[in-house]
Design an enzyme around this catalytic site. Structure first.
Site, mmCIF file in Angstrom:
data_model
loop_
_atom_site.group_PDB
_atom_site.id
_atom_site.type_symbol
_atom_site.label_atom_id
_atom_site.label_comp_id
_atom_site.label_asym_id
_atom_site.label_seq_id
_atom_site.Cartn_x
_atom_site.Cartn_y
_atom_site.Cartn_z
ATOM 1 N N TYR A 146 45.575 22.514 -83.331
ATOM 2 C CA TYR A 146 44.124 22.373 -83.475
ATOM 3 C C TYR A 146 43.408 23.434 -82.639
ATOM 4 C CZ TYR A 146 39.540 20.068 -83.505
ATOM 5 O OH TYR A 146 38.205 19.781 -83.643
ATOM 6 N N GLY A 149 44.429 26.864 -83.704
ATOM 7 C CA GLY A 149 43.971 27.006 -85.092
ATOM 8 C C GLY A 149 42.483 27.330 -85.128
ATOM 9 N N VAL A 189 35.197 7.112 -77.852
ATOM 10 C CA VAL A 189 34.047 6.231 -78.093
ATOM 11 C C VAL A 189 34.405 5.146 -79.110
ATOM 12 C CG1 VAL A 189 31.681 6.116 -78.951
ATOM 13 C CG2 VAL A 189 32.353 8.000 -77.474
ATOM 14 N N SER A 190 35.034 5.549 -80.223
ATOM 15 C CA SER A 190 35.382 4.550 -81.245
ATOM 16 C C SER A 190 36.448 3.598 -80.704
ATOM 17 C CB SER A 190 35.825 5.228 -82.541
ATOM 18 O OG SER A 190 36.784 6.220 -82.281
ATOM 19 N N THR A 211 36.027 13.462 -66.952
ATOM 20 C CA THR A 211 34.679 13.349 -67.529
ATOM 21 C C THR A 211 34.615 13.960 -68.927
ATOM 22 O OG1 THR A 211 33.956 15.432 -66.585
ATOM 23 C CG2 THR A 211 33.564 13.453 -65.274
ATOM 24 N N ARG A 212 33.662 13.449 -69.704
ATOM 25 C CA ARG A 212 33.338 14.029 -71.006
ATOM 26 C C ARG A 212 31.822 13.923 -71.178
ATOM 27 N NH1 ARG A 212 37.848 14.938 -70.681
ATOM 28 N NH2 ARG A 212 39.547 14.919 -72.183
HETATM 29 N N1 NAD Z 1 33.796 14.919 -83.915
HETATM 30 C C1 NAD Z 1 33.828 15.742 -82.904
HETATM 31 O O1 NAD Z 1 33.586 15.328 -81.758
HETATM 32 C C2 NAD Z 1 34.129 17.193 -83.105
HETATM 33 C C3 NAD Z 1 34.205 18.007 -81.966
HETATM 34 C C4 NAD Z 1 34.474 19.351 -82.134
HETATM 35 C C5 NAD Z 1 34.641 19.890 -83.393
HETATM 36 N N2 NAD Z 1 34.559 19.074 -84.480
HETATM 37 C C6 NAD Z 1 34.785 19.706 -85.796
HETATM 38 O O2 NAD Z 1 33.839 19.246 -86.735
HETATM 39 C C7 NAD Z 1 34.459 19.135 -88.023
HETATM 40 C C8 NAD Z 1 34.259 17.731 -88.560
HETATM 41 O O3 NAD Z 1 34.860 16.804 -87.666
HETATM 42 P P1 NAD Z 1 34.758 15.233 -87.869
HETATM 43 O O4 NAD Z 1 34.649 14.628 -86.521
HETATM 44 O O5 NAD Z 1 33.756 14.922 -88.880
HETATM 45 O O6 NAD Z 1 36.226 14.926 -88.396
HETATM 46 P P2 NAD Z 1 36.711 14.111 -89.656
HETATM 47 O O7 NAD Z 1 38.190 14.036 -89.585
HETATM 48 O O8 NAD Z 1 35.950 12.832 -89.783
HETATM 49 O O9 NAD Z 1 36.262 15.045 -90.846
HETATM 50 C C9 NAD Z 1 37.014 16.128 -91.306
HETATM 51 C C10 NAD Z 1 36.974 16.102 -92.815
HETATM 52 O O10 NAD Z 1 37.736 17.202 -93.318
HETATM 53 C C11 NAD Z 1 38.569 16.729 -94.368
HETATM 54 N N3 NAD Z 1 39.719 17.633 -94.441
HETATM 55 C C12 NAD Z 1 40.707 17.798 -93.535
HETATM 56 N N4 NAD Z 1 41.568 18.740 -93.939
HETATM 57 C C13 NAD Z 1 41.086 19.204 -95.121
HETATM 58 C C14 NAD Z 1 41.525 20.181 -96.034
HETATM 59 N N5 NAD Z 1 42.655 20.895 -95.816
HETATM 60 N N6 NAD Z 1 40.799 20.394 -97.164
HETATM 61 C C15 NAD Z 1 39.674 19.673 -97.406
HETATM 62 N N7 NAD Z 1 39.213 18.715 -96.583
HETATM 63 C C16 NAD Z 1 39.921 18.489 -95.448
HETATM 64 C C17 NAD Z 1 38.912 15.308 -93.990
HETATM 65 O O11 NAD Z 1 39.337 14.509 -95.075
HETATM 66 C C18 NAD Z 1 37.593 14.833 -93.401
HETATM 67 O O12 NAD Z 1 36.740 14.296 -94.379
HETATM 68 C C19 NAD Z 1 35.924 19.509 -87.851
HETATM 69 O O13 NAD Z 1 36.109 20.847 -88.226
HETATM 70 C C20 NAD Z 1 36.145 19.342 -86.372
HETATM 71 O O14 NAD Z 1 37.147 20.194 -85.904
HETATM 72 C C21 NAD Z 1 34.325 17.740 -84.366
#
Ligand code: NAD
Length: 313
Positions: A146, A149, A189-190, A211-212
């Protein structure tokens, strides 16, 4: 108004972003392979004639004509991205290349959802983290699929920008929470809210002093849209997150209080490579986007608790 592609649009953040973009009168095409996302997250959006869902994996080629792309597709919680680490890397690299390829062909703007994980486990000299910090990431650990990536995805964005003139915006998202997070997806959180609602023990990894900072999803989506609409030439990377810092112990105690739970707190060993502290420096977002978070943790937690009470029963 624009025709906008949101990859990962059925996920937690993507579903809120689709809703906001539709609300502003845009046409939204949501693509998702439904690995961690779900149609339940976007159920209400199907009623809007400007919304279209395409089940698609971004590592495969997509033929589409749109005006803007938000590239969010990628599992975000450790149990999900570690479930198939090679797929996670492919999503970040091949998927991002596919989106940048579309942006190059159509000469359109693409916003890449990056993460505070690019900073890894920051040293004390870089706390809070600003965008100039190059990070402290383990390249071969179990989180690397991750973290690395997402780092390569950023590199790709900047190389497509320099080499092909692609109009990029890179957002570094810090911990975000709110309705539509998955139950049991391993995010703190969840986890805490679900454990508290069920009256189960609340598990803190480590001593609870790490911390976060937690940003409510509406604040994040607002920052995302502001970055997408920001002045030409401002590529980011730009941190978006809430700088108010809380220890895991403080968060657990808040959740217990706000849910009225009788849950007890228990401590378990810290997972490998878990960062000890993380807090965004949001000076750049304030200056360039006139953005700062508005929703306090208690208010956001109450909205999130109400959501989980609806799905936990
Ligand atoms: N939630 C956070 O705190 C957070 C923090 C930093 C970065 N992000 C980034 O924000 C974005 C959304 O995160 P989120 O929390 O909504 O996560 P999430 O897992 O709820 O959403 C990711 C979505 O991408 C889809 N997905 C995964 N691989 C895929 C693929 N190969 N092709 C098509 N769809 C695909 C999943 O089915 C899902 O609906 C991500 O890129 C994540 O890295 C989130």
């Amino acid at each position: 108004m624009d025709k906008i592609l949101v990859t990962g649009g059925a996920g937690f953040i993507g579903s809120h972003l689709c809703k906001r973009l539709l609300h502003e009168g845009n046409e939204v095409i949501c693509t998702d392979n439904l690995f961690t996302g779900s149609k339940a997250n976007i159920r209400e959006l199907f009623q809007n004639p400007n919304f279209e869902f395409i089940r698609h994996d971004i590592i495969d080629t997509l033929h589409i004509e749109v005006d803007k792309i938000y590239n969010l597709a990628c599992p975000a919680s450790p149990p999900h991205y570690q479930n198939d680490p090679i797929k996670t890397i492919k999503t970040n690299i091949l998927g991002t290349m596919n989106m940048l390829g579309i942006a190059k062909r159509l000469k359109i703007r693409v916003l890449q959802a990056s993460t505070s994980e690019v900073y890894g486990d920051p040293d004390n000299a870089h706390h809070p983290q600003d965008e100039s910090y190059w990070g402290n990431v383990n390249p071969i650990g179990i989180r690397s699929c991750y973290d690395e990536g997402k780092r390569v995805a950023e590199t790709l964005c900047f190389d497509y920008h320099r080499q092909n003139g692609v109009d990029i915006k890179v957002i570094r998202i810090f911990n975000t929470y709110g309705p539509n997070m998955k139950i049991n997806d391993g995010r703190v959180v969840s986890n805490f809210i679900v454990q508290a609602i069920k009256g189960d023990k609340i598990t803190i990894y480590g001593n609870g002093q790490q911390t976060r900072s937690f940003c409510y999803v509406d604040d994040l989506v607002d920052g995302m849209v502001r970055l997408m609409e920001s002045e030409p030439g401002f590529t980011g990377p730009c941190n978006i997150g809430n700088p108010s810092e809380f220890t895991m112990l403080e968060l657990a105690e808040k959740v217990i209080k706000l849910t009225g739970s009788k849950s007890k707190i228990v401590f378990e060993p810290l997972p490998q490579d878990d960062p000890k502290q993380r807090k965004p420096d949001i000076s750049l977002a304030k200056e360039k986007l006139n953005w700062e978070p508005k929703i306090a943790l208690d208010e956001g937690l109450l909205k999130t608790i109400a959501y989980f009470k609806g799905v936990c029963v």
